[in-house]
Design a protein around this motif. Structure first.
Motif, PDB file in Angstrom:
ATOM      1  N   ASP A  64       0.828  -1.210   0.000  1.00  0.00           N
ATOM      2  CA  ASP A  64       0.000   0.000   0.000  1.00  0.00           C
ATOM      3  C   ASP A  64       0.862   1.260   0.000  1.00  0.00           C
ATOM      4  O   ASP A  64       0.634   2.187  -0.773  1.00  0.00           O
ATOM      5  CB  ASP A  64      -0.904   0.018   1.236  1.00  0.00           C
ATOM      6  CG  ASP A  64      -2.148  -0.831   1.060  1.00  0.00           C
ATOM      7  OD1 ASP A  64      -2.483  -1.161  -0.089  1.00  0.00           O
ATOM      8  OD2 ASP A  64      -2.783  -1.169   2.075  1.00  0.00           O
ATOM      9  N   GLU A  78       2.600   1.662  -3.314  1.00  0.00           N
ATOM     10  CA  GLU A  78       1.693   1.503  -4.449  1.00  0.00           C
ATOM     11  C   GLU A  78       2.163   0.406  -5.408  1.00  0.00           C
ATOM     12  O   GLU A  78       2.274   0.600  -6.618  1.00  0.00           O
ATOM     13  CB  GLU A  78       1.530   2.840  -5.182  1.00  0.00           C
ATOM     14  CG  GLU A  78       0.932   3.925  -4.293  1.00  0.00           C
ATOM     15  CD  GLU A  78       0.686   5.231  -5.028  1.00  0.00           C
ATOM     16  OE1 GLU A  78       1.084   5.343  -6.207  1.00  0.00           O
ATOM     17  OE2 GLU A  78       0.094   6.140  -4.428  1.00  0.00           O
ATOM     18  N   SER A 112      -5.690   2.946  -2.446  1.00  0.00           N
ATOM     19  CA  SER A 112      -4.394   2.353  -2.766  1.00  0.00           C
ATOM     20  C   SER A 112      -4.572   1.064  -3.540  1.00  0.00           C
ATOM     21  O   SER A 112      -3.832   0.763  -4.468  1.00  0.00           O
ATOM     22  CB  SER A 112      -3.609   2.082  -1.477  1.00  0.00           C
ATOM     23  OG  SER A 112      -3.337   3.288  -0.815  1.00  0.00           O
ATOM     24  N   LYS A 171      -5.337   1.743  -7.159  1.00  0.00           N
ATOM     25  CA  LYS A 171      -4.136   2.175  -7.875  1.00  0.00           C
ATOM     26  C   LYS A 171      -3.287   0.984  -8.264  1.00  0.00           C
ATOM     27  O   LYS A 171      -2.775   0.897  -9.370  1.00  0.00           O
ATOM     28  CB  LYS A 171      -3.313   3.125  -6.991  1.00  0.00           C
ATOM     29  CG  LYS A 171      -3.890   4.524  -6.868  1.00  0.00           C
ATOM     30  CD  LYS A 171      -2.953   5.378  -6.024  1.00  0.00           C
ATOM     31  CE  LYS A 171      -3.487   6.796  -5.883  1.00  0.00           C
ATOM     32  NZ  LYS A 171      -2.583   7.622  -5.044  1.00  0.00           N
ATOM     33  N   ARG A 172      -3.123   0.032  -7.328  1.00  0.00           N
ATOM     34  CA  ARG A 172      -2.294  -1.131  -7.597  1.00  0.00           C
ATOM     35  C   ARG A 172      -2.881  -1.968  -8.720  1.00  0.00           C
ATOM     36  O   ARG A 172      -2.179  -2.470  -9.585  1.00  0.00           O
ATOM     37  CB  ARG A 172      -2.145  -1.990  -6.329  1.00  0.00           C
ATOM     38  CG  ARG A 172      -1.380  -1.319  -5.219  1.00  0.00           C
ATOM     39  CD  ARG A 172      -0.814  -2.350  -4.255  1.00  0.00           C
ATOM     40  NE  ARG A 172      -1.825  -3.264  -3.773  1.00  0.00           N
ATOM     41  CZ  ARG A 172      -2.552  -3.065  -2.686  1.00  0.00           C
ATOM     42  NH1 ARG A 172      -2.406  -1.962  -1.991  1.00  0.00           N
ATOM     43  NH2 ARG A 172      -3.439  -3.966  -2.300  1.00  0.00           N
TER      44      ARG A 172
END
Length: 300
Positions: A131, A134, A292, A295-296
């Motif tokens: 997290d 990222e 997060s 985003k990953r």
């Protein structure tokens, strides 16, 4: 006779000082190490001889008793001092283990499930690092499964100096802020350092509390953060997670990074970890930050 006595007393003082500085505790004690034990024995021998030659005949027995009392006092003071120092070092590392108590390691060491079970012990820490930097979900866990079977005290199988959950070599570890045992500064294979590490883990009987303080490549949280930073930096440099994984393994990404054995293995373990983490109620992962996580997933 008195001159000879003074010489023996002087020698005992020199040996005592040498022992104090070599052991780094207040005094010598038999049993701390072979070197310390020998110095202690010679110190006491010279001290007794010095008192014997300096004292009058009628006072020799009294002086020997006093010397024995002094030697005993040194041992009484030194032993607790040594043990207190040892316990403090161990406690400092054990406070940061943060192991997942729900994880049970029951599968054979070499199996995929065994790798998963050992790695899952550090799920909370690895989630946090993915997290924070990222990273794609599970990539750090897949890397740990590939590099060390999820074992934070593992050494490279061929003894090249790599160590810990993410098999850092000395120079790379230092570049990412980890304390490294010994003097090696190699980023590639260093057989001498590998031998040094084998002796180290044997000396401390694979005690995580001791080893994680001496060499931070064995420290789960610190090594995980270093590995996360390393992957993030290589992703920024090469623009691809597969290339970042390939560079992690060999310094620079292979032309066909996605097809290399290392990258395929990490991706396989990453997928396996994520599926087990999601489906099996025994391995339900802690909830991560939604932003997060999104985003990953976009970066995969």
């Amino acid at each position: 006779m008195k001159i000879l006595g003074l010489i023996f007393v002087f020698l005992s003082m020199i040996l005592s000082l040498a022992n104090i500085f070599s052991v780094k505790i207040t005094g010598a004690i038999i049993g701390v190490s072979v070197k310390s034990s020998l110095i202690t024995i010679f110190t006491l021998v010279f001290l007794f001889l010095g008192i014997f030659f300096l004292g009058n005949l009628e006072r020799k027995v009294d002086n020997l008793v006093k010397a024995a009392a002094i030697a005993g006092s040194i041992g009484i003071v030194a032993a607790p001092a040594y043990n207190i120092r040892k316990d403090k070092l161990k406690k400092r590392a054990e406070e940061n283990i943060e192991i997942n108590e729900e994880a049970k390691v029951v599968s054979p060491y070499m199996t995929t499930q065994g790798r998963f079970e050992r790695t899952y012990r550090w799920d909370k820490i690895l989630d946090e690092m993915e997290d924070k930097y990222e990273l794609p979900r599970g990539i750090l866990k897949g890397l740990a499964m590939r590099e060390s079977y999820g074992d934070p005290l593992r050494l490279n199988a061929i003894g090249d100096g790599g160590a810990g959950l993410f098999m850092f070599q000395p120079r790379t570890a230092k570049a990412y802020g980890l304390k490294v045992h010994g003097t090696s500064d190699r980023s590639s294979a260093d057989k001498a350092h590998g031998i040094e590490l084998k002796e180290l883990v044997k000396k401390y009987n694979y005690d995580y509390g001791e080893l994680a303080v001496i060499d931070e490549r064995f420290h789960v949280r610190k090594s995980a953060e270093a590995a996360a930073k390393y992957l993030r930096d290589d992703f920024k440099r090469y623009g691809s997670w597969d290339k970042a994984l390939s560079a992690y393994n060999q310094g620079k990404p292979a032309p066909n990074a996605s097809e290399t054995k290392h990258v395929k293995s990490v991706r396989y373990y990453q997928k396996y970890y994520n599926e087990r983490d999601k489906k099996d109620h025994k391995y339900s992962t802690q909830k991560t930050n939604t932003k997060s996580k999104a985003k990953r997933q976009r970066k995969r």
